[in-house]
Design a protein around this motif. Structure first.
Motif, PDB file in Angstrom:
ATOM      1  N   GLU A  89      47.475  47.213  42.218  1.00  0.00           N
ATOM      2  CA  GLU A  89      47.897  48.543  41.925  1.00  0.00           C
ATOM      3  C   GLU A  89      49.649  49.274  42.629  1.00  0.00           C
ATOM      4  OE1 GLU A  89      45.044  50.500  39.592  1.00  0.00           O
ATOM      5  OE2 GLU A  89      44.672  48.666  37.929  1.00  0.00           O
ATOM      6  N   TRP A  90      48.326  49.167  43.420  1.00  0.00           N
ATOM      7  CA  TRP A  90      49.340  49.838  45.159  1.00  0.00           C
ATOM      8  C   TRP A  90      50.570  48.908  45.533  1.00  0.00           C
ATOM      9  CZ3 TRP A  90      44.468  51.775  47.637  1.00  0.00           C
ATOM     10  CH2 TRP A  90      43.997  52.678  46.872  1.00  0.00           C
ATOM     11  N   ALA A  91      50.161  48.302  45.469  1.00  0.00           N
ATOM     12  CA  ALA A  91      51.396  46.725  45.595  1.00  0.00           C
ATOM     13  C   ALA A  91      52.338  47.406  44.699  1.00  0.00           C
ATOM     14  CB  ALA A  91      50.948  45.422  46.037  1.00  0.00           C
ATOM     15  N   LEU A  92      52.282  46.738  43.475  1.00  0.00           N
ATOM     16  CA  LEU A  92      53.319  46.470  42.510  1.00  0.00           C
ATOM     17  C   LEU A  92      53.589  48.234  42.166  1.00  0.00           C
ATOM     18  CD1 LEU A  92      51.053  45.121  40.041  1.00  0.00           C
ATOM     19  CD2 LEU A  92      52.722  43.837  40.804  1.00  0.00           C
ATOM     20  N   LYS A  93      53.204  49.352  42.749  1.00  0.00           N
ATOM     21  CA  LYS A  93      54.102  50.931  42.637  1.00  0.00           C
ATOM     22  C   LYS A  93      55.131  50.499  43.728  1.00  0.00           C
ATOM     23  CE  LYS A  93      52.829  55.606  42.060  1.00  0.00           C
ATOM     24  NZ  LYS A  93      52.387  56.198  41.815  1.00  0.00           N
ATOM     25  N   VAL A 136      50.567  37.372  49.170  1.00  0.00           N
ATOM     26  CA  VAL A 136      49.775  37.115  47.968  1.00  0.00           C
ATOM     27  C   VAL A 136      51.282  37.639  46.802  1.00  0.00           C
ATOM     28  CG1 VAL A 136      48.734  37.606  45.804  1.00  0.00           C
ATOM     29  CG2 VAL A 136      48.132  36.836  47.888  1.00  0.00           C
ATOM     30  N   PRO A 137      52.308  36.789  45.956  1.00  0.00           N
ATOM     31  CA  PRO A 137      53.405  37.287  45.440  1.00  0.00           C
ATOM     32  C   PRO A 137      52.848  38.150  44.360  1.00  0.00           C
ATOM     33  CG  PRO A 137      53.395  34.782  45.744  1.00  0.00           C
ATOM     34  CD  PRO A 137      52.495  35.061  46.227  1.00  0.00           C
ATOM     35  N   LEU A 138      54.078  39.375  44.495  1.00  0.00           N
ATOM     36  CA  LEU A 138      53.396  40.142  43.216  1.00  0.00           C
ATOM     37  C   LEU A 138      53.771  39.647  41.688  1.00  0.00           C
ATOM     38  CD1 LEU A 138      55.925  43.952  44.944  1.00  0.00           C
ATOM     39  CD2 LEU A 138      52.991  42.374  45.415  1.00  0.00           C
ATOM     40  N   SER A 139      52.359  40.188  40.829  1.00  0.00           N
ATOM     41  CA  SER A 139      52.701  39.826  39.653  1.00  0.00           C
ATOM     42  C   SER A 139      52.644  40.887  38.850  1.00  0.00           C
ATOM     43  CB  SER A 139      51.988  38.203  38.983  1.00  0.00           C
ATOM     44  OG  SER A 139      50.481  38.463  40.192  1.00  0.00           O
ATOM     45  N   ASP A 140      51.151  40.810  38.373  1.00  0.00           N
ATOM     46  CA  ASP A 140      50.638  41.549  37.693  1.00  0.00           C
ATOM     47  C   ASP A 140      48.830  41.851  38.439  1.00  0.00           C
ATOM     48  OD1 ASP A 140      47.889  39.991  35.886  1.00  0.00           O
ATOM     49  OD2 ASP A 140      50.081  38.716  35.875  1.00  0.00           O
ATOM     50  N   HIS A 198      50.348  57.452  53.515  1.00  0.00           N
ATOM     51  CA  HIS A 198      50.637  56.596  54.585  1.00  0.00           C
ATOM     52  C   HIS A 198      51.079  55.155  54.046  1.00  0.00           C
ATOM     53  CE1 HIS A 198      49.919  54.779  58.866  1.00  0.00           C
ATOM     54  NE2 HIS A 198      49.940  53.898  58.063  1.00  0.00           N
ATOM     55  N   LEU A 199      50.654  54.727  53.265  1.00  0.00           N
ATOM     56  CA  LEU A 199      51.049  53.722  52.353  1.00  0.00           C
ATOM     57  C   LEU A 199      52.665  53.685  51.603  1.00  0.00           C
ATOM     58  CD1 LEU A 199      51.082  50.751  51.001  1.00  0.00           C
ATOM     59  CD2 LEU A 199      49.830  51.383  49.548  1.00  0.00           C
ATOM     60  N   ARG A 200      52.600  54.954  50.579  1.00  0.00           N
ATOM     61  CA  ARG A 200      54.268  55.480  50.086  1.00  0.00           C
ATOM     62  C   ARG A 200      55.113  55.682  51.283  1.00  0.00           C
ATOM     63  NH1 ARG A 200      56.466  60.304  49.004  1.00  0.00           N
ATOM     64  NH2 ARG A 200      54.173  61.429  49.906  1.00  0.00           N
ATOM     65  N   GLN A 201      55.030  55.875  52.340  1.00  0.00           N
ATOM     66  CA  GLN A 201      55.621  56.400  53.338  1.00  0.00           C
ATOM     67  C   GLN A 201      56.130  55.407  54.352  1.00  0.00           C
ATOM     68  OE1 GLN A 201      53.507  59.470  55.323  1.00  0.00           O
ATOM     69  NE2 GLN A 201      54.671  60.975  54.401  1.00  0.00           N
ATOM     70  N   GLY A 202      55.731  54.655  53.472  1.00  0.00           N
ATOM     71  CA  GLY A 202      56.452  53.209  54.818  1.00  0.00           C
ATOM     72  C   GLY A 202      55.204  52.215  55.692  1.00  0.00           C
ATOM     73  N   GLY A 203      54.109  53.216  55.561  1.00  0.00           N
ATOM     74  CA  GLY A 203      52.480  52.119  56.495  1.00  0.00           C
ATOM     75  C   GLY A 203      52.313  51.350  55.579  1.00  0.00           C
ATOM     76  N   ALA A 204      51.622  50.889  57.289  1.00  0.00           N
ATOM     77  CA  ALA A 204      50.479  49.270  56.580  1.00  0.00           C
ATOM     78  C   ALA A 204      49.028  50.053  56.487  1.00  0.00           C
ATOM     79  CB  ALA A 204      50.543  48.718  58.175  1.00  0.00           C
ATOM     80  N   ASP A 219      56.234  48.308  45.837  1.00  0.00           N
ATOM     81  CA  ASP A 219      56.454  47.177  46.579  1.00  0.00           C
ATOM     82  C   ASP A 219      56.136  46.714  47.487  1.00  0.00           C
ATOM     83  OD1 ASP A 219      58.356  44.737  46.062  1.00  0.00           O
ATOM     84  OD2 ASP A 219      59.674  46.394  47.090  1.00  0.00           O
ATOM     85  N   ALA A 220      55.108  46.898  47.803  1.00  0.00           N
ATOM     86  CA  ALA A 220      54.488  46.568  49.667  1.00  0.00           C
ATOM     87  C   ALA A 220      54.401  45.183  49.055  1.00  0.00           C
ATOM     88  CB  ALA A 220      53.281  47.369  49.727  1.00  0.00           C
ATOM     89  N   LEU A 221      54.074  44.652  50.851  1.00  0.00           N
ATOM     90  CA  LEU A 221      54.011  43.028  50.846  1.00  0.00           C
ATOM     91  C   LEU A 221      51.988  43.021  51.041  1.00  0.00           C
ATOM     92  CD1 LEU A 221      54.598  40.476  52.446  1.00  0.00           C
ATOM     93  CD2 LEU A 221      54.334  41.504  54.248  1.00  0.00           C
ATOM     94  N   VAL A 222      51.863  42.205  50.402  1.00  0.00           N
ATOM     95  CA  VAL A 222      50.462  41.947  50.255  1.00  0.00           C
ATOM     96  C   VAL A 222      50.021  40.614  51.321  1.00  0.00           C
ATOM     97  CG1 VAL A 222      48.371  40.935  48.871  1.00  0.00           C
ATOM     98  CG2 VAL A 222      50.426  42.988  47.739  1.00  0.00           C
ATOM     99  N   VAL A 223      48.869  40.654  52.124  1.00  0.00           N
ATOM    100  CA  VAL A 223      48.959  39.296  52.579  1.00  0.00           C
ATOM    101  C   VAL A 223      47.624  39.857  53.133  1.00  0.00           C
ATOM    102  CG1 VAL A 223      49.291  38.825  55.280  1.00  0.00           C
ATOM    103  CG2 VAL A 223      51.202  40.208  54.392  1.00  0.00           C
ATOM    104  N   PRO A 224      46.385  38.919  53.036  1.00  0.00           N
ATOM    105  CA  PRO A 224      45.676  39.105  53.432  1.00  0.00           C
ATOM    106  C   PRO A 224      45.145  38.616  54.952  1.00  0.00           C
ATOM    107  CG  PRO A 224      45.663  37.735  51.242  1.00  0.00           C
ATOM    108  CD  PRO A 224      47.070  37.823  51.844  1.00  0.00           C
ATOM    109  N   VAL A 225      44.017  39.297  55.600  1.00  0.00           N
ATOM    110  CA  VAL A 225      44.367  38.891  56.637  1.00  0.00           C
ATOM    111  C   VAL A 225      42.437  38.800  57.677  1.00  0.00           C
ATOM    112  CG1 VAL A 225      43.940  41.741  57.140  1.00  0.00           C
ATOM    113  CG2 VAL A 225      44.310  39.878  59.657  1.00  0.00           C
ATOM    114  N   TYR A 226      41.981  37.972  58.266  1.00  0.00           N
ATOM    115  CA  TYR A 226      40.652  38.172  58.698  1.00  0.00           C
ATOM    116  C   TYR A 226      40.881  37.552  59.770  1.00  0.00           C
ATOM    117  CZ  TYR A 226      41.130  36.314  53.972  1.00  0.00           C
ATOM    118  OH  TYR A 226      41.201  36.039  52.482  1.00  0.00           O
TER     119      TYR A 226
END
Length: 294
Positions: free
Chosen positions: A220-224, A251-255, A184-190, A226-233
């Motif tokens: 690791e999935w975000a780096l693989k 959150v910026p992609l780093s390591d 789902h993520l790989r295909q551009g999903g959230a 190139d996903a946007l990483v956003v905390p949500v509450y």
């Protein structure tokens, strides 16, 4: 150790009985009633009150006795409310759908979805973590959820069905579920991930300045991909029934280690503001807490 089928069935029957009792009353009464049952009856019997106290002593020894007593009641109260909300169907979904989205990450989230960029939304057991899934569906964002299956298979069956009724898709954290989730993520999903559980093989990052091994899968999935990483509450409001949804800054992609620590730091900032809404019942700091008690 092999689990007892009879015990699992008995526990599930007890849970279903309490849920049925709560579901028999109107929603506005049901939610606080379930909070009371869990905080005043279940928590002391299950040892949750002692665990809340131990966790707080480990990471917040500065809290006075009155605040600790308050949290020993308030934390399981929020847990009880969350449980019955998930089972409440349309009355809960109607409130969640009307919850506005806000926060410094909202524009970035909308831009990523418009571009078809994969998105990983990370949260914790705070407030009610199902609220963002329902509200985001109103924006056309199908937030795929990954969940740990309950040890009790009888309870897990209806719990997963209740979550599925609130928003789809959901995937169990087993081999088959993970394949669907990542696809789902790989295909551009959230996708949405709860990050605040102990991971024996996780990274030695900190939470409340104490080592809290955390899985780096989200990073690791975000780096693989190139996903946007956003905390949500999904933060519970003072009336105990409504919510606000905070979409924190991306959150910026780093390591993997740096990214995972940044996610823990985001959650910690929100927990410090809403201490009673986080699940202090988790064994989040083992084995460090166990070693401190020896």
């Amino acid at each position: 150790m092999k689990r007892s089928v009879m015990r699992d069935r008995a526990v599930n029957a007890a849970i279903r009985s309490v849920l049925a009792l709560a579901m028999a009353v109107p929603y506005r009464t049901r939610v606080p009633m379930m909070g009371w049952i869990v905080s005043r009856i279940v928590a002391p019997l299950a040892g949750w009150s002692r665990r809340v106290e131990a966790n707080l002593a480990h990471v917040r020894p500065d809290l006075d006795a009155a605040e600790v007593r308050r949290l020993k009641r308030a934390v399981p109260d929020n847990a009880g409310r969350t449980l019955i909300e998930i089972y409440s169907g349309e009355p809960f979904r109607a409130r969640a759908r009307n919850t506005p989205l806000a926060g410094p990450g909202l524009d970035a989230l909308r831009a990523a979805r418009a571009e078809g960029r994969p998105v990983i939304m990370v949260t914790g057991h705070l407030g009610n973590y199902d609220v963002p899934r329902i509200a985001l569906a109103q924006e056309g964002i199908a937030l795929a959820a990954l969940y740990r299956e309950m040890r009790n298979p009888y309870f897990n069956a209806h719990y997963a069905e209740a979550m599925r009724g609130n928003a789809e898709p959901i995937f169990p954290a087993n081999r088959r579920g993970l394949l669907g989730f990542v696809n789902h993520l790989r295909q551009g999903g959230a996708v949405g991930i709860l990050i605040d559980v102990f991971a024996g093989n996780g990274a030695p990052v900190t939470f409340f300045s104490k080592t809290a091994p955390t899985a780096t899968s989200a990073a690791e999935w975000a780096l693989k991909y190139d996903a946007l990483v956003v905390p949500v509450y999904g933060i519970r409001q003072p009336n105990g029934l409504d919510f606000e949804i905070l979409i924190d800054a991306p959150v910026p992609l780093s390591d993997p280690l740096t990214l995972t620590q940044a996610l823990n730091d985001s959650l910690e900032r929100v927990v410090r503001t809403h201490m009673e809404q986080w699940f202090w019942i988790h064994r989040r700091w083992k084995p460090e807490l166990r070693a401190a008690q020896d």
